[in-house]
Design a protein around this motif. Structure first.
Motif, PDB file in Angstrom:
ATOM      1  N   ALA A  27     -36.925 -18.088  -2.062  1.00 35.75           N
ATOM      2  CA  ALA A  27     -36.479 -18.482  -3.403  1.00 35.75           C
ATOM      3  C   ALA A  27     -37.310 -19.644  -3.945  1.00 35.75           C
ATOM      4  CB  ALA A  27     -34.998 -18.870  -3.369  1.00 35.75           C
ATOM      5  N   GLU A  28     -37.496 -20.655  -3.112  1.00 33.09           N
ATOM      6  CA  GLU A  28     -38.240 -21.852  -3.511  1.00 33.09           C
ATOM      7  C   GLU A  28     -39.686 -21.520  -3.863  1.00 33.09           C
ATOM      8  OE1 GLU A  28     -37.960 -26.274  -1.811  1.00 33.09           O
ATOM      9  OE2 GLU A  28     -38.940 -24.882  -0.423  1.00 33.09           O
ATOM     10  N   ASN A  29     -40.324 -20.704  -3.041  1.00 37.65           N
ATOM     11  CA  ASN A  29     -41.741 -20.396  -3.271  1.00 37.65           C
ATOM     12  C   ASN A  29     -41.953 -19.370  -4.382  1.00 37.65           C
ATOM     13  OD1 ASN A  29     -43.625 -21.862  -1.206  1.00 37.65           O
ATOM     14  ND2 ASN A  29     -41.747 -21.359  -0.085  1.00 37.65           N
ATOM     15  N   LEU A  30     -40.967 -18.497  -4.616  1.00 35.73           N
ATOM     16  CA  LEU A  30     -41.031 -17.641  -5.795  1.00 35.73           C
ATOM     17  C   LEU A  30     -40.966 -18.496  -7.061  1.00 35.73           C
ATOM     18  CD1 LEU A  30     -38.752 -14.634  -4.759  1.00 35.73           C
ATOM     19  CD2 LEU A  30     -41.179 -14.483  -5.378  1.00 35.73           C
ATOM     20  N   GLY A  31     -40.127 -19.540  -7.024  1.00 37.58           N
ATOM     21  CA  GLY A  31     -40.037 -20.476  -8.144  1.00 37.58           C
ATOM     22  C   GLY A  31     -41.370 -21.163  -8.401  1.00 37.58           C
ATOM     23  N   LYS A  32     -42.022 -21.593  -7.331  1.00 36.75           N
ATOM     24  CA  LYS A  32     -43.337 -22.246  -7.455  1.00 36.75           C
ATOM     25  C   LYS A  32     -44.394 -21.278  -7.976  1.00 36.75           C
ATOM     26  CE  LYS A  32     -42.531 -25.617  -3.761  1.00 36.75           C
ATOM     27  NZ  LYS A  32     -42.892 -26.028  -2.378  1.00 36.75           N
ATOM     28  N   PHE A  67     -35.725 -23.941  -8.519  1.00 33.84           N
ATOM     29  CA  PHE A  67     -36.293 -22.600  -8.682  1.00 33.84           C
ATOM     30  C   PHE A  67     -35.469 -21.700  -9.584  1.00 33.84           C
ATOM     31  CE2 PHE A  67     -33.961 -22.709  -4.584  1.00 33.84           C
ATOM     32  CZ  PHE A  67     -32.933 -21.810  -4.861  1.00 33.84           C
ATOM     33  N   GLY A  68     -34.254 -22.116  -9.948  1.00 37.44           N
ATOM     34  CA  GLY A  68     -33.401 -21.282 -10.782  1.00 37.44           C
ATOM     35  C   GLY A  68     -31.933 -21.586 -10.578  1.00 37.44           C
ATOM     36  N   GLU A  69     -31.147 -20.544 -10.308  1.00 40.81           N
ATOM     37  CA  GLU A  69     -29.690 -20.689 -10.221  1.00 40.81           C
ATOM     38  C   GLU A  69     -29.157 -20.005  -8.975  1.00 40.81           C
ATOM     39  OE1 GLU A  69     -25.765 -19.779 -13.048  1.00 40.81           O
ATOM     40  OE2 GLU A  69     -27.665 -18.774 -13.425  1.00 40.81           O
TER      41      GLU A  69
END
Length: 387
Positions: A27-32, A67-69
């Motif tokens: 999740a974190e790296n998709l956000g990045k 990264f989002g919600e």
């Protein structure tokens, strides 16, 4: 227009463990990488089977992140060994998941953590009903793993789980697996399905290796889930640790209470600690122990990648693909799974000199080079964007 993706998982921080860590990292790296990420998970309860403090009494809660919600939904939690009770617990989150899909707008692409089976199956069904692109993340080959662990028996219930497993594979647009064995198993069932190998490689900053204290004591450490599959309590009962070897245990799970009461020479139990604290603690030790009671097809313990990044050589006692990785990359010692006689022989003869076979700095350098998170994640992004 910003790309969106929905992650559905039964495990997510503040819960601990390989699945929670992996899903948070994704999740974190998709956000990045520029994605707007939404996560659906239960109210945190693993592994205690009780809703965590601060989340109790809530039907659901939404949290904003970098990264989002994250949407945490109601579940009836349980860590009972009773199959019927565990099934009800899984069905409770499946129900919450269905309600969420009906009343909330969700992204076109969904990434599903498969296992538990019922939750993965529910998510895939909802994905098909709502015309989503489905990426299935397979970290364990359920129900086969349950059969090998002795949790399940062949029969009507097992057959139903098999049908659910195969439905999930068939309806997915891309399948991500944590081991070569997992992908090989799936390819025999779905020979034309796109597959992607995604190891549980951590992405924390590489720590400096501490110089070993001038001590003849060899300190072995285990950190992780204390459950049936790992068999830490039984190992402590069967194995004797000589004067120059000590065994140090960190973690939580069904065996924690029994380990607290264990009166065994040179065995120390510290309970569960925060991951950042644990990484500091692990620097004190000479080698890390990775056990499983039985060899589980498809399983590659994520501890291999985490421990070696910290510079700890591995004492591997779990069989399967993980042992092949340890041997191939020269990351430690491999003992045949469930062979306590060989394990006892190793512990009896391990010495300060033996540790120089796999020096910490060399182990860390190999881990950083071979298990490259950035390279893997870049390839992962390419794979999901072709779905």
């Amino acid at each position: 227009m910003q790309k969106e993706i929905l992650l559905i998982t039964n495990y997510f921080p503040p819960e601990k463990g390989a699945a929670a860590n992996r899903m948070h990292s994704i999740a974190e790296n998709l956000g990045k990488a520029g994605y707007k990420v939404k996560v659906i998970c239960p109210l945190p309860n693993y592994p205690s089977g009780e809703i965590f403090e601060g989340y109790r009494g809530k039907l659901s809660i939404s949290e904003k992140t970098t990264f989002g919600e994250v949407s945490r939904l109601w579940t009836w939690p349980s860590n009972s060994t009773n199959k019927f009770i565990r099934l009800l617990s899984m069905l409770s989150f499946s129900l919450s998941l269905a309600v969420f899909f009906i009343f909330r707008k969700t992204p076109k692409t969904i990434f599903i953590q498969y296992s538990p089976v019922f939750i993965g199956f529910t998510a895939v069904c909802l994905g098909k009903i709502f015309s989503k692109k489905i990426i299935l993340n397979v970290s364990d080959l359920w129900p086969l793993a349950g059969l090998e662990m002795g949790i399940l028996n062949k029969g009507f219930y097992y057959t139903i789980l098999l049908k659910m497993e195969r439905y999930c594979y068939k309806k997915s647009d891309l399948i991500v697996g944590q081991s070569e064995e997992i992908l090989h198993h799936i390819s025999k069932l779905e020979d034309k399905k796109p597959l992607f190998l995604y190891r549980n490689i951590p992405n924390f900053k590489v720590p400096k290796i501490n110089d070993r204290a001038s001590s003849k004591e060899v300190k072995i450490v285990y950190a992780g889930l204390l459950g049936v599959a790992q068999g830490i309590f039984e190992i402590c009962e069967k194995i004797t640790f000589p004067q120059n070897v000590s065994f140090h245990i960190y973690g939580a799970g069904p065996d924690a209470e029994r380990l607290k009461s264990l009166q065994s020479k040179n065995v120390y139990f510290y309970g569960e600690v925060d991951r950042a604290v644990l990484h500091t603690e692990l620097k004190k030790y000479d080698l890390a122990f990775v056990p499983l009671v039985n060899r589980i097809y498809g399983s590659v313990p994520s501890k291999i990648f985490e421990y070696t990044r910290l510079g700890l050589p591995i004492l591997y006692f779990a069989g399967g693909e993980g042992g092949k990785i340890i041997a191939k990359e020269s990351l430690g010692w491999v003992i045949p799974v469930n062979n306590t006689k060989k394990l006892q022989e190793f512990i009896n003869t391990v010495s300060e000199n033996e540790l120089y076979t796999y020096p910490k700095e060399k182990v860390q350098n190999i881990a950083v080079s071979v298990f490259n998170f950035e390279k893997q994640f870049k390839a992962f992004i390419s794979a999901i964007e072709t779905v």
